[in-house]
Motif scaffolding. Structure first.
Motif, PDB file in Angstrom:
ATOM      1  N   LEU A 130       0.840  -1.188   0.019  1.00  0.00           N
ATOM      2  CA  LEU A 130      -0.006   0.218  -0.047  1.00  0.00           C
ATOM      3  C   LEU A 130       0.920   1.342   0.043  1.00  0.00           C
ATOM      4  O   LEU A 130       0.515   2.123  -0.527  1.00  0.00           O
ATOM      5  N   THR A 131       2.122   1.174   0.525  1.00  0.00           N
ATOM      6  CA  THR A 131       2.821   2.432   0.804  1.00  0.00           C
ATOM      7  C   THR A 131       3.545   2.681  -0.764  1.00  0.00           C
ATOM      8  O   THR A 131       3.610   3.861  -0.979  1.00  0.00           O
ATOM      9  N   MET A 132       4.034   1.386  -1.419  1.00  0.00           N
ATOM     10  CA  MET A 132       4.546   1.605  -2.512  1.00  0.00           C
ATOM     11  C   MET A 132       3.435   1.986  -3.663  1.00  0.00           C
ATOM     12  O   MET A 132       3.855   2.822  -4.435  1.00  0.00           O
ATOM     13  N   GLN A 133       2.096   1.693  -3.483  1.00  0.00           N
ATOM     14  CA  GLN A 133       1.166   1.959  -4.514  1.00  0.00           C
ATOM     15  C   GLN A 133       0.895   3.618  -4.537  1.00  0.00           C
ATOM     16  O   GLN A 133       0.748   4.133  -5.331  1.00  0.00           O
ATOM     17  N   SER A 134       0.939   3.825  -3.143  1.00  0.00           N
ATOM     18  CA  SER A 134       0.625   5.183  -2.839  1.00  0.00           C
ATOM     19  C   SER A 134       1.811   6.396  -3.474  1.00  0.00           C
ATOM     20  O   SER A 134       1.556   7.469  -4.315  1.00  0.00           O
ATOM     21  N   ALA A 135       3.021   5.666  -3.308  1.00  0.00           N
ATOM     22  CA  ALA A 135       4.140   6.367  -4.106  1.00  0.00           C
ATOM     23  C   ALA A 135       4.017   6.359  -5.628  1.00  0.00           C
ATOM     24  O   ALA A 135       4.038   7.447  -6.285  1.00  0.00           O
ATOM     25  N   VAL A 136       3.576   5.226  -6.267  1.00  0.00           N
ATOM     26  CA  VAL A 136       3.329   5.074  -7.492  1.00  0.00           C
ATOM     27  C   VAL A 136       2.270   6.030  -8.026  1.00  0.00           C
ATOM     28  O   VAL A 136       2.469   6.634  -9.421  1.00  0.00           O
ATOM     29  N   ARG A 137       1.133   6.197  -7.540  1.00  0.00           N
ATOM     30  CA  ARG A 137       0.126   7.094  -7.673  1.00  0.00           C
ATOM     31  C   ARG A 137       0.459   8.386  -7.755  1.00  0.00           C
ATOM     32  O   ARG A 137       0.354   9.052  -8.883  1.00  0.00           O
ATOM     33  N   GLU A 138       1.431   8.888  -7.056  1.00  0.00           N
ATOM     34  CA  GLU A 138       1.803  10.254  -7.089  1.00  0.00           C
ATOM     35  C   GLU A 138       3.080  10.178  -8.239  1.00  0.00           C
ATOM     36  O   GLU A 138       2.895  11.467  -8.983  1.00  0.00           O
ATOM     37  N   LEU A 139       3.906   9.303  -8.416  1.00  0.00           N
ATOM     38  CA  LEU A 139       4.697   9.252  -9.344  1.00  0.00           C
ATOM     39  C   LEU A 139       4.089   9.492 -10.835  1.00  0.00           C
ATOM     40  O   LEU A 139       4.560  10.212 -11.669  1.00  0.00           O
ATOM     41  N   THR A 140       2.976   8.629 -10.786  1.00  0.00           N
ATOM     42  CA  THR A 140       2.146   8.618 -12.102  1.00  0.00           C
ATOM     43  C   THR A 140       1.492  10.046 -12.642  1.00  0.00           C
ATOM     44  O   THR A 140       1.455  10.346 -13.811  1.00  0.00           O
ATOM     45  N   ALA A 141       1.290  10.550 -11.513  1.00  0.00           N
ATOM     46  CA  ALA A 141       0.667  12.207 -11.623  1.00  0.00           C
ATOM     47  C   ALA A 141       1.693  13.064 -11.999  1.00  0.00           C
ATOM     48  O   ALA A 141       1.513  14.332 -12.301  1.00  0.00           O
TER      49      ALA A 141
END
Length: 547
Positions: A47-58
């Motif tokens: 979940l922590t990594m996915q939050s980083a991925v979402r921010e990175l994708t944006a």
């Protein structure tokens, strides 16, 4: 072969690391100290990594600074559990070095980044414990610094660092006796290694099948999450009226880390429940104060405000107090369990509140206190239904006011049912408590699940995939069949005084399968009433109750 990596490749490394972790999340979850699949380290880290991925994708920019800022910010916002928080700090440290690069990063720079990740992660933990994810990142980063001068190709560099990480993992049972006793390595370390292996696979071109699964975390768009852990739910007089929250973004060039520390001190001078965390890219603030304007003014000296929220806790208090006074009763009940069927049974037994939790996720003392606070009763009976939750329930007594919490030391759900059945609104709280505690002696409970690794325990040589039967203390039965293990477990647990056998079947068992098994048990024990109910629990095929 890569002697350097650019920001595009670094971005891809993060994405592939997240994918690898999600693909192996269940395996990391399973690495708890007992051979049943009920850990959650992998889930928290994913979940922590996915939050980083979402921010990175944006993130629209491909500059190292912007990419790293997105990763750090996303990980900070989405950090879950101890393992997730430590992972977010490791990423923050790595990004603090990589983010300063203009075009490309070599192995020496990346080694320094890993070293910074170690330093930040250790600094985030009040009492760092060796034998955990901290040991793994430390040993890897120390080795990375030593070999970076010779290993100038990233593929070779990561292969060497990963080999050292495997050594660190193998060492964790020697550093933590509980791991050694269970015959497992640290799950957080495995999660970290999975991410690093993802970094390496992106550079070597190894394909990672599947994709990061979207997980509904239940978080709101505000990213503040649930502030129930810091909002005082006491309905008495409150000193500070306004719950004030906001982010500080686009910090001024003149702003320093010491300025953030000074902001925290200024907020403490005008209120309490202060949270002021972050860095020169993003600061998260929460304060209870009578001067929300001052808090906002102080923050504006550092940068721009984002998503400010001010709530009048006095008015909330008045409304809640009026409602509660109108509906207040003398006694209520609170149970902790997982599984829709089990929750429904507790509700049918007039239990007022249900906390989702148990072996997979132990609620905190504060979680229990908040749930109890919502029950409008003077006396509340708490059924932990798990031996690992009893202490937290006892501690919750100190976190509530104007209510009396009575912890009934139920170690499993069947004991919780027995206690709830004893509730009598016509007698006193003390008499109810006495009757409930006495009822626990009349119940024996067991659980049937599957082993997630090879081990030797309680005289059994257990192999991965074996179906095992347990009581609250040890493994009592095993076989290759769920039904056979249930029958063996009952044979081990049943006493002459038992007159009723009840099975609560889990989400992987069909109703007709449970019915057929009950018929078999009834034939074997004609002196007992045998019944079954849909528990809906995960992990455990059956929860058994003998009374």
């Amino acid at each position: 072969m890569h002697k350097t990596i650019n920001s595009t490749e670094f971005r891809k490394m993060i994405l592939v690391g997240a994918k690898q972790l999600e693909l192996n999340r269940a395996k990391v979850d399973a690495l708890n100290v007992f051979p049943v699949p009920d850990g959650d380290t992998g889930t928290n880290m994913s979940l922590t990594m996915q939050s980083a991925v979402r921010e990175l994708t944006a993130c629209q920019s491909n500059g190292f600074s912007e990419v790293c800022n997105s990763i750090s910010k996303g990980a900070l916002k989405g950090a879950r559990g101890n393992s997730g928080v430590i992972l977010s700090q490791i990423l923050k440290g790595i990004c603090s070095v990589v983010g300063k690069c203009e075009k490309e990063v070599d192995t020496k720079t990346f080694a320094k980044a890993m070293e910074a990740g170690t330093k930040v992660a250790y600094g985030a933990v009040a009492v760092p414990k060796e034998g955990t994810i901290l040991t793994v990142i430390r040993m890897m980063s120390e080795h990375a610094v030593k070999v970076a001068g010779k290993k100038k190709v990233f593929e070779e560099f990561f292969a060497d660092v990963i080999a050292e990480g495997e050594k660190a993992l193998a060492l964790t049972p020697q550093l933590l006796p509980v791991l050694k006793k269970a015959g497992v390595v640290d799950s957080g370390g495995v999660g970290l290694m999975t991410i690093i292996k993802g970094f390496a696979s992106e550079l070597t071109g190894e394909e990672v099948v599947d994709s990061v699964m979207e997980v509904d975390t239940g978080a709101s768009e505000s990213d503040f999450g649930d502030n129930s852990s810091i909002i005082n739910m006491d309905l008495g007089e409150i000193e500070y009226a306004y719950c004030t929250e906001f982010f500080i973004i686009n910090l001024k060039k003149s702003t320093t880390l010491s300025a953030i520390d000074r902001l925290r001190e200024r907020l403490l001078a005008i209120g309490d429940s202060v949270i002021c965390i972050g860095d020169l890219e993003l600061v998260k603030v929460h304060v209870h104060t009578n001067q929300p304007g001052k808090a906002l003014t102080y923050a504006l000296e550092l940068g721009e405000l984002d998503r400010p929220k001010i709530e009048n806790m006095l008015e909330q208090n008045r409304q809640m107090k009026a409602k509660m006074e109108a509906e207040k009763k003398e006694m209520g009940m609170l149970a902790i369990c997982t599984g829709a069927g089990l929750s429904d049974i507790f509700r049918d037994l007039s239990v007022d509140g249900i906390i989702e939790g148990g072996q997979t996720m132990n609620p905190s003392a504060n979680d229990i206190a908040q749930a109890a606070q919502k029950i409008n009763a003077e006396h509340i009976f708490v059924f932990p239904n798990n031996k690992n939750i009893i202490l937290a329930a006892e501690q919750a007594k100190n976190l509530v006011e104007n209510k009396n919490l009575h912890v009934i030391p139920t170690k499993n759900v069947p004991q919780g049912f027995a206690a709830a059945l004893e509730f009598n609104p016509e007698v006193s709280a003390e008499e109810n408590k006495t009757n409930m505690i006495h009822a626990l002696d009349n119940v024996k409970a067991g659980q049937v699940t599957y082993a997630v690794r090879n081990t030797s325990l309680n005289g059994f040589s257990i192999k991965e995939g074996d179906i095992i039967g347990l009581d609250d203390k040890k493994v009592l039965a095993k076989s290759q069949s769920v039904d056979e293990t249930v029958i063996k477990l009952i044979a081990k647990m049943k006493e002459e005084s038992h007159q009723m056998i009840t099975l609560y079947y889990g989400d992987e068992v069909k109703e007709e399968e449970a019915a057929a098994l009950c018929e078999t048990i009834a034939e074997k024990y004609p002196d007992c009433d045998v019944d079954f109910h849909n528990g809906g629990q995960s992990v455990y095929y059956y929860v058994l109750s003998l009374e």
